[in-house]
Each structure stands twice: as C-alpha cells, then as structure tokens.
Design a protein around this motif. Sequence first.
Motif, PDB file in Angstrom:
ATOM      1  N   LEU A 222       0.821  -1.194   0.090  1.00  0.00           N
ATOM      2  CA  LEU A 222       0.012   0.051  -0.095  1.00  0.00           C
ATOM      3  C   LEU A 222       0.726   1.207  -0.240  1.00  0.00           C
ATOM      4  CD1 LEU A 222      -3.065   0.580   0.092  1.00  0.00           C
ATOM      5  CD2 LEU A 222      -2.979   0.815   2.221  1.00  0.00           C
ATOM      6  N   VAL A 223       1.124   2.059  -1.055  1.00  0.00           N
ATOM      7  CA  VAL A 223       2.091   2.959  -1.384  1.00  0.00           C
ATOM      8  C   VAL A 223       1.514   4.321  -1.464  1.00  0.00           C
ATOM      9  CG1 VAL A 223       3.825   3.705  -2.788  1.00  0.00           C
ATOM     10  CG2 VAL A 223       3.674   1.225  -2.143  1.00  0.00           C
ATOM     11  N   GLY A 224       1.926   5.229  -0.806  1.00  0.00           N
ATOM     12  CA  GLY A 224       1.489   6.681  -1.033  1.00  0.00           C
ATOM     13  C   GLY A 224       2.313   7.189  -2.184  1.00  0.00           C
ATOM     14  N   ALA A 225       1.589   7.537  -3.184  1.00  0.00           N
ATOM     15  CA  ALA A 225       2.143   8.446  -4.176  1.00  0.00           C
ATOM     16  C   ALA A 225       2.697   9.795  -4.355  1.00  0.00           C
ATOM     17  CB  ALA A 225       1.544   8.157  -5.537  1.00  0.00           C
ATOM     18  N   VAL A 328       2.992  -1.137   4.229  1.00  0.00           N
ATOM     19  CA  VAL A 328       2.421   0.239   4.004  1.00  0.00           C
ATOM     20  C   VAL A 328       3.527   1.318   3.945  1.00  0.00           C
ATOM     21  CG1 VAL A 328       0.827   2.031   5.048  1.00  0.00           C
ATOM     22  CG2 VAL A 328       0.370  -0.229   5.365  1.00  0.00           C
ATOM     23  N   VAL A 329       3.571   2.074   2.860  1.00  0.00           N
ATOM     24  CA  VAL A 329       4.545   2.838   2.698  1.00  0.00           C
ATOM     25  C   VAL A 329       3.801   4.354   2.825  1.00  0.00           C
ATOM     26  CG1 VAL A 329       6.233   3.851   1.160  1.00  0.00           C
ATOM     27  CG2 VAL A 329       5.903   1.464   1.325  1.00  0.00           C
ATOM     28  N   PRO A 330       4.148   5.191   3.568  1.00  0.00           N
ATOM     29  CA  PRO A 330       3.627   6.513   3.709  1.00  0.00           C
ATOM     30  C   PRO A 330       3.852   7.480   2.541  1.00  0.00           C
ATOM     31  CG  PRO A 330       5.240   6.312   5.325  1.00  0.00           C
ATOM     32  CD  PRO A 330       5.329   4.997   4.813  1.00  0.00           C
ATOM     33  N   GLY A 331       3.193   8.240   2.052  1.00  0.00           N
ATOM     34  CA  GLY A 331       3.424   9.335   1.132  1.00  0.00           C
ATOM     35  C   GLY A 331       3.434  10.784   1.930  1.00  0.00           C
ATOM     36  N   ILE A 332       3.754  11.772   0.907  1.00  0.00           N
ATOM     37  CA  ILE A 332       3.568  13.000   1.341  1.00  0.00           C
ATOM     38  C   ILE A 332       1.988  13.426   0.994  1.00  0.00           C
ATOM     39  CG2 ILE A 332       3.901  15.647   0.788  1.00  0.00           C
ATOM     40  CD1 ILE A 332       6.739  14.644   0.242  1.00  0.00           C
ATOM     41  N   THR A 333       1.407  13.801   2.374  1.00  0.00           N
ATOM     42  CA  THR A 333      -0.098  13.918   2.113  1.00  0.00           C
ATOM     43  C   THR A 333      -0.238  15.251   1.496  1.00  0.00           C
ATOM     44  OG1 THR A 333      -1.955  14.062   3.211  1.00  0.00           O
ATOM     45  CG2 THR A 333      -0.261  15.195   4.487  1.00  0.00           C
ATOM     46  N   ALA A 334      -1.449  15.420   0.605  1.00  0.00           N
ATOM     47  CA  ALA A 334      -1.610  16.695  -0.263  1.00  0.00           C
ATOM     48  C   ALA A 334      -1.523  18.075   0.635  1.00  0.00           C
ATOM     49  CB  ALA A 334      -3.262  16.510  -0.718  1.00  0.00           C
ATOM     50  N   ALA A 335      -2.180  17.770   2.015  1.00  0.00           N
ATOM     51  CA  ALA A 335      -1.968  19.193   2.703  1.00  0.00           C
ATOM     52  C   ALA A 335      -0.666  19.578   2.793  1.00  0.00           C
ATOM     53  CB  ALA A 335      -2.555  18.900   4.188  1.00  0.00           C
ATOM     54  N   SER A 336       0.471  18.790   3.042  1.00  0.00           N
ATOM     55  CA  SER A 336       1.752  19.125   3.465  1.00  0.00           C
ATOM     56  C   SER A 336       2.465  19.681   2.164  1.00  0.00           C
ATOM     57  CB  SER A 336       2.530  17.853   3.941  1.00  0.00           C
ATOM     58  OG  SER A 336       3.704  18.314   4.228  1.00  0.00           O
ATOM     59  N   GLY A 337       2.121  18.709   1.322  1.00  0.00           N
ATOM     60  CA  GLY A 337       2.696  18.907  -0.436  1.00  0.00           C
ATOM     61  C   GLY A 337       2.348  20.338  -0.849  1.00  0.00           C
ATOM     62  N   CYS A 338       0.827  20.362  -1.146  1.00  0.00           N
ATOM     63  CA  CYS A 338       0.241  21.581  -1.716  1.00  0.00           C
ATOM     64  C   CYS A 338       0.581  22.808  -1.118  1.00  0.00           C
ATOM     65  CB  CYS A 338      -1.180  21.371  -1.846  1.00  0.00           C
ATOM     66  SG  CYS A 338      -1.442  19.928  -2.930  1.00  0.00           S
ATOM     67  N   ALA A 339       0.425  22.784   0.505  1.00  0.00           N
ATOM     68  CA  ALA A 339       0.969  24.034   1.008  1.00  0.00           C
ATOM     69  C   ALA A 339       2.298  24.286   0.884  1.00  0.00           C
ATOM     70  CB  ALA A 339       0.542  23.737   2.807  1.00  0.00           C
ATOM     71  N   ALA A 340       3.125  23.717   1.005  1.00  0.00           N
ATOM     72  CA  ALA A 340       4.761  23.706   0.843  1.00  0.00           C
ATOM     73  C   ALA A 340       4.905  24.236  -0.668  1.00  0.00           C
ATOM     74  CB  ALA A 340       5.453  22.386   0.999  1.00  0.00           C
ATOM     75  N   TYR A 341       4.253  23.674  -1.723  1.00  0.00           N
ATOM     76  CA  TYR A 341       4.559  24.265  -3.024  1.00  0.00           C
ATOM     77  C   TYR A 341       3.620  25.630  -3.336  1.00  0.00           C
ATOM     78  CZ  TYR A 341       6.866  20.300  -5.279  1.00  0.00           C
ATOM     79  OH  TYR A 341       8.064  19.391  -5.271  1.00  0.00           O
ATOM     80  N   GLY A 342       2.700  25.798  -2.385  1.00  0.00           N
ATOM     81  CA  GLY A 342       1.969  27.083  -2.514  1.00  0.00           C
ATOM     82  C   GLY A 342       2.668  28.160  -1.670  1.00  0.00           C
ATOM     83  N   GLY A 343       3.649  28.069  -0.890  1.00  0.00           N
ATOM     84  CA  GLY A 343       4.238  28.815  -0.270  1.00  0.00           C
ATOM     85  C   GLY A 343       3.332  29.158   0.923  1.00  0.00           C
ATOM     86  N   ILE A 344       2.590  28.377   1.680  1.00  0.00           N
ATOM     87  CA  ILE A 344       1.893  28.540   2.667  1.00  0.00           C
ATOM     88  C   ILE A 344       2.231  27.696   3.801  1.00  0.00           C
ATOM     89  CG2 ILE A 344      -0.684  28.581   3.520  1.00  0.00           C
ATOM     90  CD1 ILE A 344      -1.600  28.851   0.721  1.00  0.00           C
ATOM     91  N   PRO A 345       2.807  28.186   4.851  1.00  0.00           N
ATOM     92  CA  PRO A 345       3.329  27.162   6.115  1.00  0.00           C
ATOM     93  C   PRO A 345       2.083  26.997   6.764  1.00  0.00           C
ATOM     94  CG  PRO A 345       3.893  29.583   6.640  1.00  0.00           C
ATOM     95  CD  PRO A 345       3.408  29.543   5.034  1.00  0.00           C
ATOM     96  N   LEU A 346       1.694  25.727   7.082  1.00  0.00           N
ATOM     97  CA  LEU A 346       0.584  25.577   7.739  1.00  0.00           C
ATOM     98  C   LEU A 346       0.531  25.869   9.231  1.00  0.00           C
ATOM     99  CD1 LEU A 346      -0.105  21.467   6.147  1.00  0.00           C
ATOM    100  CD2 LEU A 346      -1.150  23.961   5.871  1.00  0.00           C
ATOM    101  N   THR A 347       1.745  25.846   9.804  1.00  0.00           N
ATOM    102  CA  THR A 347       1.709  26.427  11.220  1.00  0.00           C
ATOM    103  C   THR A 347       3.109  27.476  11.256  1.00  0.00           C
ATOM    104  OG1 THR A 347       3.449  24.936  11.839  1.00  0.00           O
ATOM    105  CG2 THR A 347       1.332  24.062  12.357  1.00  0.00           C
ATOM    106  N   HIS A 348       2.820  28.718  11.835  1.00  0.00           N
ATOM    107  CA  HIS A 348       3.806  29.610  12.054  1.00  0.00           C
ATOM    108  C   HIS A 348       3.429  30.401  13.341  1.00  0.00           C
ATOM    109  CE1 HIS A 348       5.568  33.560  11.419  1.00  0.00           C
ATOM    110  NE2 HIS A 348       6.113  33.232  10.173  1.00  0.00           N
ATOM    111  N   ARG A 349       4.481  30.649  14.182  1.00  0.00           N
ATOM    112  CA  ARG A 349       4.181  31.198  15.595  1.00  0.00           C
ATOM    113  C   ARG A 349       3.509  32.316  15.507  1.00  0.00           C
ATOM    114  NH1 ARG A 349      10.175  32.555  18.059  1.00  0.00           N
ATOM    115  NH2 ARG A 349      10.741  34.084  16.373  1.00  0.00           N
ATOM    116  N   ASP A 350       3.589  33.318  14.493  1.00  0.00           N
ATOM    117  CA  ASP A 350       2.877  34.338  14.381  1.00  0.00           C
ATOM    118  C   ASP A 350       1.355  34.202  13.906  1.00  0.00           C
ATOM    119  OD1 ASP A 350       5.005  35.790  15.391  1.00  0.00           O
ATOM    120  OD2 ASP A 350       5.790  36.149  13.239  1.00  0.00           O
ATOM    121  N   HIS A 351       0.908  33.018  13.442  1.00  0.00           N
ATOM    122  CA  HIS A 351      -0.175  32.950  12.968  1.00  0.00           C
ATOM    123  C   HIS A 351      -1.128  31.706  13.478  1.00  0.00           C
ATOM    124  CE1 HIS A 351       0.340  35.800   9.480  1.00  0.00           C
ATOM    125  NE2 HIS A 351       1.656  35.455   9.855  1.00  0.00           N
ATOM    126  N   ALA A 352      -0.428  30.457  13.440  1.00  0.00           N
ATOM    127  CA  ALA A 352      -1.265  29.281  13.614  1.00  0.00           C
ATOM    128  C   ALA A 352      -0.477  28.247  14.453  1.00  0.00           C
ATOM    129  CB  ALA A 352      -1.685  28.538  12.500  1.00  0.00           C
TER     130      ALA A 352
END
Length: 460
Positions: A222-225, A328-352
């Motif tokens: 079961l492989v995360g792509a 089971v092979v974990p993959g980079i989940t969409a939230a992490s990948g899309c946020a990183a490529y979108g320049g949106i840090p999901l956590t930031h000490r001044d924001h979240a």
Amino acid sequence: MEFLPISWRLQGKQALVVGGGDVALRKGRLLHRSGAVLSVVAPDVCDELRHLVAEGQGHLRERPFDAADLAGSSLVICATDDSAVNAQIADLAAAENIPVNVVDNPSLGDFIFPAIVDRSPVLISISSSGASPVLARKLRSQLESTLPARWGRLADLMAKFRQPLKDKLDNVGARRLFWEQALDSPIVEKVLAGKDSEAEVLLAEAIDSADSDKLSQGEVYLVGAGPGDPDLLTFRALRLLQKADVVLYDRLVGKGIVDLARRDAEMVYVGKARDKHALPQDNINELLVHYARQGKKVCRLKGGDPFIFGRGGEEIDLIVQEGINFQVVPGITAASGCAAYGGIPLTHRDHAQSVRFVTGHRQDGTVTLDWEHLVSETETVVFYMGLVGLRQICDQLMAHGRKGDTPIALVSRGTTDLQEVITGTLATLPDDIEGREIHAPTLIIVGSVVSLHPKFGWFK
C-alpha cells in the motif's frame, strides 16, 4: 518519446563514417568499441581514426563521398563539416533503407548517439533526443560518479549462475524474485569489494536453498504516491513500485509516477474520481486479495498518503483477514505538499499554533462537520475534497464565528506544473471562482497563514 532506446548488436557489421575530423573520430571510437567494422570516407582523415580503421580491419577511402560507398553498410554516420553534403548522404541512405545519423542535425537522421555509462556488460544510455547533448553528458557524469565500476562484474556473476538457477527453479516469476532478493543481499557488497570468489560461494548456497513456493508468495504494497510531483516519491515507494507484478492506481496518481512501474507489470486503473469510481471500493479490496492469492506482488498506488483520507485502512482490513503479507509506505499527504509548493506554512508562531485536516466531501448533499471546533483564529484548517462544498464550508465557518475576512486558499493540481493557487477570504472566494473552471484535485486552506502566500510563494 521521440526516439526508442535500443541496444544494437554491431559486431562484424560495416559502419560507414563520412568525415575524418574530431566529430567523426568520436563516433568512430564508439563504433569500434562495439565491434563494428569501420569504413571511413573523407579527403582528410585524422591519425587516430586511421588507426581505428586499421585495427578493426576496416576500409579507408581518402576522397570525397560517392554513393557507391553505401554498399554493404548497416548504418551511416554523416560527420562532415558541410551540412549540404550531410543532407545529401542522408537522403541517399534513406533511399537504400540504411539507418543514418546526421551529426548536429538529428531531424535529418533515423537515430542519435546517447551519452553512455559503460559498466560492460551493463550499459546505461542517456539521451535528450538531440535537444541538448551537453545536458545528456552532464547527467552521464553524475551517474559515473555514483555507480561503482564493478557493476559489470556483478552482471557477469549473475549470468554465470542463470542456468543453475533455472535448473533449480522452473518458475520464471520465482527466478525474478530470487534475483531481486540477491541484489539486496551481501552478495553485492562482496562483488563490489572485489571478493568475487566469496560472492560465488554465497550465490551458490542461495540457489541451493531457494524455494519456489516461498518466493512465489503474494504480497500487497500500500504505497503513498504523494500529491503529484514524481520527485516527492520516497525511495521505498519507488523500489516497491518497480518490484510489483500488478499495480492498481487511481485518478489522483500522476502519469509521471505511474510510468515508473515495471514495463511488464499489469496496470489496473481503478478510477476514484468524485462520485464516479471505475470500481467500487469493495471491488478494489477484493482485487488486491485476488492478485495476491495468485502469488503476485501487488502495489496499490494511492495519491497522497494511504492513511490520510486515502481509505487505506479499509483496503488493508480485508488483506489482514485473509492472512496476506503487506507493507504500508507513507507518502507526502496533499496538505503538506500543496501547502509547501503554494508557499503557505501550515503552522507559524505568528499565525497558527495547530493545524487540522478534515474532509469536505459531501454526504447526501451536505458537508457535515464539527463546525464549532473549526473556528479558532490560531488554527489552520485544511479541507480535502471540498471544492463542490466550498460555499457551504465558508458559510458554515462564518456562521459559527470565523471572521469573513479570514484568508483562504484554493490549491488546484498542487505540486504539478499545472498548479494554481487562488486566494481570497471566506466572504469573497466562493463568488470569485463562480463560473471559473477549477481542475481537481483541489485542497482548501483556511487561516491567516494564507496571507503569507504572496511572500513565500516560490513554485510557478
């Protein structure tokens, strides 16, 4: 793919090279190493090329090209410094159905010379389809520095034991699995360390104890792509994908990733588009068991991570019940990948200070979520599969206390060359995208971290 890479046996065949300078010499060296008989035609021929012709008992004609020179040739290299002459020779060769290469003008010829990493009998060819020979040579130099010189010795050792293994195991699938395991064993390190005799002993012992039934046991991977970019695939995911006999993949897996599977693997498309599955989930689960029961290695290739809104738990459940081995092979989940490529840090000490992943997939036409716990201003909320329910998501968040000016981003086809990031606020984004064509898969990010996108956005 403009050119089909093939390995061409040229031993004893005549190769005609028209030209006698440095370019002709480079091609002549390769042809000589391959065992071809060189036939060179040119008014002036450099000394080294003369030597290669003589050493291979070829033919040297120090004069201008004549159409009669094509006779008996298996291939032709046009390497003069006159483009008109090269084009003329190419036309004559084509008329005789002789494969031709025109140096520095691949469009006039039938084949091109790749950059080669030589670990004979192992050869790796690298081609840019004539677009950039310099790039091909650059890639070659990188491979040269990473591949040990003794890989050829390893190939020779495997060739020596092919027949003994065939005598031991009559099942071709079991033999392939044996070699895959051998290449992950200490045998390889023995060869690379120059301890060939010790490697032979280990390989002979492994063949003697090889068991076809054990080698042929089925297994499920079961492989995360990941979210789309093939470069985000893990090493383990790539290794198991290329090991699999059968690959079940869905719409969320990019073509560049699917293409990494073994060429002879059976590819099974299972769909998984929103509200339109090529196969129901229960059928997918049963297919995994079906193929594994046949003794096959089955890769279930899933977009993102199998255990984050990937229904991986459901697919593994039946496999466990049936007693089938799995990984089971974990993959980079969409939230992490899309946020990183979108320049949106999901956590930031001044924001979240926290982030929450939720599914926005509608059930019975509604989005049913615990809205009261999704309105903290210090938490980023990521909605998977929320495009159709975007307006309802925004309305519910505002109705339960989230401010209308809260930044929100809609990421379409994240981490791929077609990525699009659309930003707005809870109050405005649904109207902003009304009537626009938005391509799935999409991801919705809510929170003040979205305001960092203009500053941190790097992937275009």
